[in-house]
Design a protein around this motif. Structure first.
Motif, PDB file in Angstrom:
ATOM      1  N   ILE A 456       0.848  -1.218   0.000  1.00 41.18           N
ATOM      2  CA  ILE A 456       0.000   0.000   0.000  1.00 41.18           C
ATOM      3  C   ILE A 456       0.877   1.259   0.000  1.00 41.18           C
ATOM      4  O   ILE A 456       0.640   2.229  -0.722  1.00 41.18           O
ATOM      5  N   MET A 457       1.924   1.205   0.792  1.00 41.12           N
ATOM      6  CA  MET A 457       2.840   2.359   0.867  1.00 41.12           C
ATOM      7  C   MET A 457       3.486   2.638  -0.489  1.00 41.12           C
ATOM      8  O   MET A 457       3.514   3.783  -0.948  1.00 41.12           O
ATOM      9  N   THR A 460       0.914   4.035  -2.846  1.00 34.74           N
ATOM     10  CA  THR A 460       0.590   5.423  -2.488  1.00 34.74           C
ATOM     11  C   THR A 460       1.704   6.375  -2.925  1.00 34.74           C
ATOM     12  O   THR A 460       1.453   7.438  -3.507  1.00 34.74           O
ATOM     13  N   LEU A 461       2.947   5.996  -2.648  1.00 39.60           N
ATOM     14  CA  LEU A 461       4.099   6.822  -3.029  1.00 39.60           C
ATOM     15  C   LEU A 461       4.145   7.015  -4.545  1.00 39.60           C
ATOM     16  O   LEU A 461       4.358   8.127  -5.044  1.00 39.60           O
ATOM     17  N   THR A 464       1.184   9.260  -5.704  1.00 39.09           N
ATOM     18  CA  THR A 464       1.385  10.635  -5.268  1.00 39.09           C
ATOM     19  C   THR A 464       2.469  11.310  -6.112  1.00 39.09           C
ATOM     20  O   THR A 464       2.333  12.458  -6.548  1.00 39.09           O
ATOM     21  N   LEU A 465       3.504  10.548  -6.369  1.00 39.78           N
ATOM     22  CA  LEU A 465       4.603  11.070  -7.183  1.00 39.78           C
ATOM     23  C   LEU A 465       4.129  11.369  -8.603  1.00 39.78           C
ATOM     24  O   LEU A 465       4.422  12.447  -9.147  1.00 39.78           O
ATOM     25  N   LYS A 468       2.055  14.476  -8.737  1.00 40.76           N
ATOM     26  CA  LYS A 468       2.840  15.711  -8.665  1.00 40.76           C
ATOM     27  C   LYS A 468       3.551  15.982  -9.982  1.00 40.76           C
ATOM     28  O   LYS A 468       3.720  17.125 -10.391  1.00 40.76           O
ATOM     29  N   LEU A 469       3.985  14.922 -10.615  1.00 36.28           N
ATOM     30  CA  LEU A 469       4.753  15.087 -11.856  1.00 36.28           C
ATOM     31  C   LEU A 469       3.860  15.420 -13.036  1.00 36.28           C
ATOM     32  O   LEU A 469       4.265  16.141 -13.946  1.00 36.28           O
TER      33      LEU A 469
ATOM     34  N   CYS B  54       4.874   1.628   7.537  1.00 37.84           N
ATOM     35  CA  CYS B  54       4.556   1.691   6.104  1.00 37.84           C
ATOM     36  C   CYS B  54       3.325   2.554   5.865  1.00 37.84           C
ATOM     37  O   CYS B  54       3.310   3.432   4.988  1.00 37.84           O
ATOM     38  N   ALA B  58       2.973   6.154   4.140  1.00 34.01           N
ATOM     39  CA  ALA B  58       2.049   6.348   3.019  1.00 34.01           C
ATOM     40  C   ALA B  58       1.141   7.544   3.289  1.00 34.01           C
ATOM     41  O   ALA B  58       0.840   8.351   2.384  1.00 34.01           O
ATOM     42  N   PHE B  65       5.705  15.144  -0.443  1.00 27.09           N
ATOM     43  CA  PHE B  65       5.891  15.539  -1.846  1.00 27.09           C
ATOM     44  C   PHE B  65       5.586  17.023  -2.043  1.00 27.09           C
ATOM     45  O   PHE B  65       6.274  17.713  -2.795  1.00 27.09           O
TER      46      PHE B  65
END
Lengths: 470, 161
Positions: A456-457, A460-461, A464-465, A468-469, B54, B58, B65
């Motif tokens: 999940i992490m 999510t990362l 989210t990345l 933003k991009l 984790c 998240a 960001f």
């Protein structure tokens, strides 16, 4: 020859001179006076016959005339029979059973007739002293003393048995020419087989006959004889075998075996086939086949008599099978019984025994149940009636005791047992592994939770990345 | 960890931390639940701390960001840590992680119990077939080494089933 002599005498006199006289009195007179004097009595005998009758009625069997002597006599040769030696007489009489006796043989007969009283004059020493002092028969007196001493150990400790044995042995010593006498029983050793057969045919008690064998009465009688005979060694072998048969409680042995071993021409006395007078092994199966109608078919056709008859007459053919019949396991014993009949039919015929096969078919329950595989049992139950209709016992035997089928059944059963045990073990492990499983579940659950959270992490990362991009 | 290695790591970490102070400020606030989870975790493996960590990370990732893409300054970091919604996000995600950590073992256990129950039923059926074909003589009782098994109520229940 003795009977022939008596017959000649009766013919010569024209009547039975002892008509109406009790048996006991006849025997008593014969002992006291001798057979010739007793039978002739006051009768006038033709002079020409006296020599012959004396010879034929001599009480000593060894001195008695035989056919050759009669032939010589008929040819005119004069043969004077040896006169029996006079019995030693005692000046001082011995009083027993309200009678007085001056010699041993009459006393012996009186003691036999008054069996229960006889023991007292034997054990209190009266008899021995009278024989030693009155008759001066020291050998006989010593023999009586030895018999009294040794009978105690032989009788196994029972007082009544010991007394009976002592009386019997003392009577044998006092009058060796008489048969073995043991209470109500009396028989010569060489006539024992016939005596046994007759008693068995009359369905009378056989205790005295078994005592005769087990207590070695025959041996004591032989020991009491003054002269050794060639057949005595033969008796030794025969009675040793009989004793072994009696010790063996199995079918094919016992008193039934004794009667067939001793009487070569004795028909089988099994209640099943007795009426059919079966004298040969070959006739046993047809007789059993014919006996089915009246037989109790829940019982085995090979009873103790049939087994003993076959064992005595056809030992080589049926010995092993009869041994198998005595197995303690019902299935092996039943198949053994079938094998006895099957081998006799196979070797001696007849080809088909429909009634007997039907009888046997109904007794095969233990054999069928000895197969573990239920499907095999059903197959046998289906196939057996077809074989029974053929009437061939050997075929039934071969089908029921097929070694390959037996092996397959045993192997299958062992495999099934192993499978069951394996399943049982797995069930045990599953049921009793709850605690371990709980710990394992907690550990696995935590690992899975951590892994899920990590995924999940990452997702999510990543998203989210990307957000933003883009 | 020996002292010299700890000193080396500290020497490397301090300059880096000074360079990324805004990020450190945000993470220091956001990852408090993770630290607590590691502290209260007693079992080996630190699964609780990792799971919460984790999810916590998240939850913090949108704000991190934002910090990295919109200006990596101490003011921006302070702005994030003073935002109630950010706190809700950090701690909500951490709570979700703790919920995952708490519930998955019981879910897995239930699944495994169901699986073994079905297996026992199948084995019993196999045993019944063996008895039908070969008779009751094939039956045997398993006794583990070291004595008879103790009665277990769960085994009785499974046999009844």
């Amino acid at each position: 020859m003795y009977s022939f002599g008596v017959s000649v005498l009766i013919l010569a006199v024209g009547r039975n001179p002892l008509q109406g006289m009790p048996d006991g009195e006849i025997i008593k007179r014969k002992i006291q006076q001798g057979s010739y004097a007793t039978l002739v009595g006051d009768e006038r005998m033709p002079v020409s016959l006296i020599e012959c009758l004396r010879g034929l009625l001599t009480d000593d069997p060894e001195q008695r005339w035989q056919a050759g002597n009669i032939d010589l006599w008929l040819n005119g040769k004069r043969l004077t029979p040896i006169q029996a030696k006079a019995e030693p007489q005692s000046q001082r009489p011995l009083r027993f059973a309200d009678m007085e006796f001056h010699s041993v043989r009459p006393l012996s007969y009186a003691m036999y007739q008054n069996w229960d009283k006889a023991i007292s004059i034997i054990t209190d020493g009266t008899l021995e002293i009278w024989i030693r002092r009155g008759l001066e028969l020291n050998d006989l007196a010593d023999g009586i003393a030895t018999a009294i001493k040794s009978s105690g150990a032989m009788s196994g400790g029972n007082k009544s048995d010991m007394e009976d044995l002592i009386v019997a042995r003392v009577l044998m010593l006092m009058d060796p020419r008489m048969p073995v006498r043991f209470r109500d029983f009396r028989s010569f050793v060489d006539g024992f087989g016939q005596s046994l057969a007759v008693t068995m045919l009359r369905k009378q008690k056989l205790q005295s006959h078994t005592d005769f064998i087990n207590r070695d009465l025959w041996r004591h009688w032989i020991a009491a004889q003054s002269k050794a005979a060639a057949e005595f060694q033969q008796f030794e072998n025969v009675f040793r075998d009989l004793k072994n048969y009696l010790k063996d409680p199995n079918s094919g042995a016992g008193i039934e075996r004794c009667v067939y071993e001793l009487n070569e021409w004795q028909p089988c006395m099994s209640p099943l086939i007795e009426a059919q007078y079966t004298m040969e092994v070959k006739g046993v199966l047809p007789a059993l086949d014919a006996a089915v109608k009246n037989a109790n078919t829940k019982l085995w056709p090979v009873d103790r008599h049939v087994a003993a008859f076959l064992r005595a007459r056809y030992a080589k053919g049926t010995g092993g099978q009869i041994d198998a019949m005595n197995d303690s396991r019902p299935d092996r014993a039943t198949i053994g019984m079938l094998s006895v009949l099957a081998i006799v039919q196979w070797r001696l015929g007849p080809e088909a025994l429909h009634n007997l096969a039907g009888w046997i078919g109904g007794l095969m329950g233990p054999v069928i149940n000895s197969y573990q595989n239920r499907n095999r049992r059903k197959d046998i139950e289906k196939e057996l009636p077809k074989l029974v209709r053929k009437g061939n016992l050997a075929e039934i035997y071969n089908y029921l005791d097929n070694p390959e089928e037996r092996q397959r059944d045993a192997e299958g059963f062992n495999w099934a047992k192993a499978e069951y045990a394996s399943a049982e073990r797995m069930i045990y492990d599953l049921e009793h592994g709850q605690v371990d499983r709980q710990e394992s579940a907690i550990k696995s659950g935590r690992q899975m939770g951590t892994a899920g959270a990590f995924v999940i992490m990452l997702v999510t990362l990543l998203f989210t990345l990307l957000a933003k991009l883009l | 960890m020996n002292k010299s290695r700890f000193f080396l790591y500290t020497l490397i970490a301090i300059p880096i931390a000074l360079m990324i102070i805004p990020t450190v400020i945000v993470l220091a606030v956001a990852l408090i639940p993770t630290g607590v989870a590691f502290l209260v975790e007693r079992s080996k493996g630190y699964y609780g701390g990792l799971t919460v960590g984790c999810m916590n990370l998240a939850g913090a990732s949108p704000y991190l960001f934002d910090l990295w893409f919109k200006g990596h300054t101490v003011d921006a970091a302070v702005g994030i840590i003073t935002n109630v919604f950010a706190w809700m996000m950090f701690y909500g995600a951490a709570m979700f992680g703790w919920a995952i950590y708490s519930t998955t073992p019981s879910l897995v256990s239930t699944f495994m119990t169901m699986t073994s129950g079905r297996r026992i039923t199948a084995l019993r059926a196999q045993q019944r077939e063996l008895v039908q074909k070969w008779g009751p003589d094939v039956e045997s009782v398993y006794e583990p080494e070291g004595g008879k098994p103790q009665a277990d109520p769960t085994s009785m229940a499974s046999m009844a089933g």
